[in-house]
Design a protein around this motif. Structure first.
Motif, PDB file in Angstrom:
ATOM      1  N   GLY A 126       0.808  -1.214   0.000  1.00 23.65           N
ATOM      2  CA  GLY A 126       0.000   0.000   0.000  1.00 23.65           C
ATOM      3  C   GLY A 126       0.841   1.263   0.000  1.00 23.65           C
ATOM      4  N   THR A 127       0.153   2.389  -0.116  1.00 21.37           N
ATOM      5  CA  THR A 127       0.800   3.702  -0.130  1.00 21.37           C
ATOM      6  C   THR A 127       0.286   4.526   1.034  1.00 21.37           C
ATOM      7  N   ALA A 128       1.179   4.946   1.901  1.00 22.48           N
ATOM      8  CA  ALA A 128       0.778   5.703   3.086  1.00 22.48           C
ATOM      9  C   ALA A 128       0.052   6.989   2.690  1.00 22.48           C
ATOM     10  N   GLY A 129      -1.105   7.220   3.303  1.00 19.00           N
ATOM     11  CA  GLY A 129      -1.854   8.450   3.078  1.00 19.00           C
ATOM     12  C   GLY A 129      -2.605   8.522   1.768  1.00 19.00           C
ATOM     13  N   ALA A 130      -2.656   7.446   1.010  1.00 18.23           N
ATOM     14  CA  ALA A 130      -3.243   7.494  -0.333  1.00 18.23           C
ATOM     15  C   ALA A 130      -4.720   7.863  -0.307  1.00 18.23           C
ATOM     16  N   SER A 131      -5.505   7.219   0.540  1.00 19.77           N
ATOM     17  CA  SER A 131      -6.942   7.487   0.536  1.00 19.77           C
ATOM     18  C   SER A 131      -7.253   8.880   1.079  1.00 19.77           C
ATOM     19  N   ALA A 132      -6.502   9.342   2.080  1.00 19.70           N
ATOM     20  CA  ALA A 132      -6.710  10.690   2.609  1.00 19.70           C
ATOM     21  C   ALA A 132      -6.374  11.743   1.566  1.00 19.70           C
ATOM     22  N   ARG A 133      -5.310  11.518   0.809  1.00 18.47           N
ATOM     23  CA  ARG A 133      -4.946  12.483  -0.224  1.00 18.47           C
ATOM     24  C   ARG A 133      -5.972  12.499  -1.357  1.00 18.47           C
ATOM     25  N   ARG A 134      -6.500  11.333  -1.704  1.00 17.43           N
ATOM     26  CA  ARG A 134      -7.545  11.292  -2.726  1.00 17.43           C
ATOM     27  C   ARG A 134      -8.780  12.064  -2.277  1.00 17.43           C
ATOM     28  N   GLU A 135      -9.142  11.930  -0.997  1.00 14.49           N
ATOM     29  CA  GLU A 135     -10.310  12.636  -0.490  1.00 14.49           C
ATOM     30  C   GLU A 135     -10.073  14.148  -0.491  1.00 14.49           C
ATOM     31  N   PHE A 136      -8.866  14.579  -0.123  1.00 15.90           N
ATOM     32  CA  PHE A 136      -8.547  16.004  -0.193  1.00 15.90           C
ATOM     33  C   PHE A 136      -8.685  16.527  -1.619  1.00 15.90           C
ATOM     34  N   VAL A 191       5.797  -3.907   6.888  1.00 13.21           N
ATOM     35  CA  VAL A 191       4.759  -2.900   7.056  1.00 13.21           C
ATOM     36  C   VAL A 191       3.673  -3.011   5.986  1.00 13.21           C
ATOM     37  N   LEU A 192       2.513  -2.457   6.335  1.00 15.57           N
ATOM     38  CA  LEU A 192       1.392  -2.286   5.419  1.00 15.57           C
ATOM     39  C   LEU A 192       0.830  -0.899   5.670  1.00 15.57           C
ATOM     40  N   HIS A 193       0.339  -0.270   4.606  1.00 22.02           N
ATOM     41  CA  HIS A 193      -0.176   1.090   4.745  1.00 22.02           C
ATOM     42  C   HIS A 193      -1.597   1.199   4.183  1.00 22.02           C
ATOM     43  N   ASP A 250      -4.368   3.198   9.170  1.00 18.14           N
ATOM     44  CA  ASP A 250      -3.283   3.975   8.552  1.00 18.14           C
ATOM     45  C   ASP A 250      -2.052   3.114   8.284  1.00 18.14           C
ATOM     46  N   HIS A 251      -1.585   2.393   9.311  1.00 17.15           N
ATOM     47  CA  HIS A 251      -0.356   1.599   9.168  1.00 17.15           C
ATOM     48  C   HIS A 251      -0.453   0.333  10.014  1.00 17.15           C
ATOM     49  N   LEU A 252       0.167  -0.723   9.527  1.00 16.96           N
ATOM     50  CA  LEU A 252       0.370  -1.947  10.298  1.00 16.96           C
ATOM     51  C   LEU A 252       1.849  -2.297  10.226  1.00 16.96           C
ATOM     52  N   TRP A 275      -7.964  17.029   5.574  1.00 16.58           N
ATOM     53  CA  TRP A 275      -7.617  15.799   4.854  1.00 16.58           C
ATOM     54  C   TRP A 275      -6.197  15.876   4.304  1.00 16.58           C
ATOM     55  N   GLU A 276      -5.796  17.052   3.842  1.00 16.39           N
ATOM     56  CA  GLU A 276      -4.428  17.206   3.343  1.00 16.39           C
ATOM     57  C   GLU A 276      -3.420  17.065   4.481  1.00 16.39           C
ATOM     58  N   ALA A 277      -3.733  17.675   5.635  1.00 17.55           N
ATOM     59  CA  ALA A 277      -2.835  17.565   6.781  1.00 17.55           C
ATOM     60  C   ALA A 277      -2.714  16.113   7.231  1.00 17.55           C
ATOM     61  N   GLY A 278      -3.841  15.419   7.254  1.00 15.30           N
ATOM     62  CA  GLY A 278      -3.812  14.015   7.644  1.00 15.30           C
ATOM     63  C   GLY A 278      -2.996  13.169   6.691  1.00 15.30           C
ATOM     64  N   ALA A 279      -3.165  13.433   5.387  1.00  9.88           N
ATOM     65  CA  ALA A 279      -2.392  12.685   4.389  1.00  9.88           C
ATOM     66  C   ALA A 279      -0.904  12.925   4.561  1.00  9.88           C
ATOM     67  N   ALA A 280      -0.518  14.179   4.806  1.00 11.16           N
ATOM     68  CA  ALA A 280       0.902  14.495   4.981  1.00 11.16           C
ATOM     69  C   ALA A 280       1.481  13.780   6.201  1.00 11.16           C
ATOM     70  N   GLY A 281       0.697  13.726   7.281  1.00 10.50           N
ATOM     71  CA  GLY A 281       1.165  13.031   8.475  1.00 10.50           C
ATOM     72  C   GLY A 281       1.361  11.542   8.230  1.00 10.50           C
ATOM     73  N   GLU A 282       0.416  10.915   7.535  1.00 19.32           N
ATOM     74  CA  GLU A 282       0.536   9.495   7.220  1.00 19.32           C
ATOM     75  C   GLU A 282       1.726   9.238   6.301  1.00 19.32           C
TER      76      GLU A 282
END
Length: 261
Positions: free
Chosen positions: A50-60, A119-121, A133-135, A95-102
């Protein structure tokens, strides 16, 4: 490449002694058997981390683009200028801030990856719109990690005690954020339903940009650990009872059960 030291296939857990021809994966610092490289079913043997923050960035991006379209439709002549001169609402920038953090935490976890830290994201929770977010599957168990990019200092407020029921509240910069703990506990139960009770599980709230003190600061509430990225990386790198083979098997099961969001 011939291995320069003993290793373990991250897919099947087979021991690979020095000199064995194997595939070295630079991004995760792990190795795998040539059989998985040559297999026509490689997509099943090599889980997508997976890609960290991918779904949050898409929502933003979805919210940002939808707002621009509304403005342009309402003001055909000056819509572009109005959009450029006005700020996005907080509900969108969050959503952008959350994506950046992830993304930042995901980068740190990827750098810590090894045969005993996989890891998994951004994994989708079955039957829910929420995601994990992460495993991190490690020698000490599975870390279920919720990344947050909040301002302020995380603290634990305890009310009650001897004569009244003890109540723990997670505070961040004076705000009651206890609901974040509830969210992590739900994620932990989802993971427990997949890996069972034999694998230790660690729920974690990791605050990326919080105001942490120079000494101390980390704490636990209702079995959820609250910490910062550097402290988390040290935890996932710690030695433990699970070997590389077991870590690889659990990682594969989680990757197949929790698909990228």
């Amino acid at each position: 490449m011939p291995l320069r030291r003993d290793g373990t296939c991250r897919v099947c857990g087979t021991d690979l002694p020095v000199g064995t021809q194997a595939v070295y994966e630079r991004s995760t610092r792990t190795v795998r058997c040539l059989t998985h490289e040559q297999s026509t079913a490689s997509s099943a043997a090599e889980p997508d981390i997976g890609t960290a923050g991918a779904s949050a960035r898409r929502e933003f991006e979805r919210r940002r683009d939808a707002r621009e379209q509304r403005i342009r439709a309402k003001h055909p002549k000056i819509g572009g200028l109005l959009h450029a001169l006005t700020d996005e609402p907080q509900s969108t920038t969050a959503w952008e801030a959350g994506a950046a953090g992830e993304e930042r935490l995901g980068s740190r976890l990827n750098a810590a990856a090894s045969e005993t830290c996989r890891v998994l994201h951004d994994r989708r929770m079955p039957g829910s719109r929420a995601n994990i977010d992460h495993l991190a599957v490690t020698a000490t168990g599975v870390y279920v990690i919720d990344a947050k990019r909040y301002k302020g200092r995380p603290t634990l407020r305890v009310e009650g005690g001897l004569l009244r029921q003890r109540v723990e509240r997670l505070m961040v910069g004076g705000r009651d954020c206890t609901k974040l703990v509830d969210g992590v506990l739900k994620q932990v139960e989802v993971v427990r339903g997949i890996v069972g009770d034999d694998v230790p599980l660690h729920g974690v709230l990791c605050f990326v940009d919080a105001d942490w003190p120079l000494i101390g600061g980390a704490f636990a509430t209702r079995d959820v650990q609250v910490m910062w990225p550097k402290r988390l990386v040290a935890s996932v790198r710690a030695e433990g009872p699970l070997g590389a083979g077991a870590v690889g098997r659990v990682h594969h099961v989680l990757a197949e059960s929790l698909r990228p969001a």
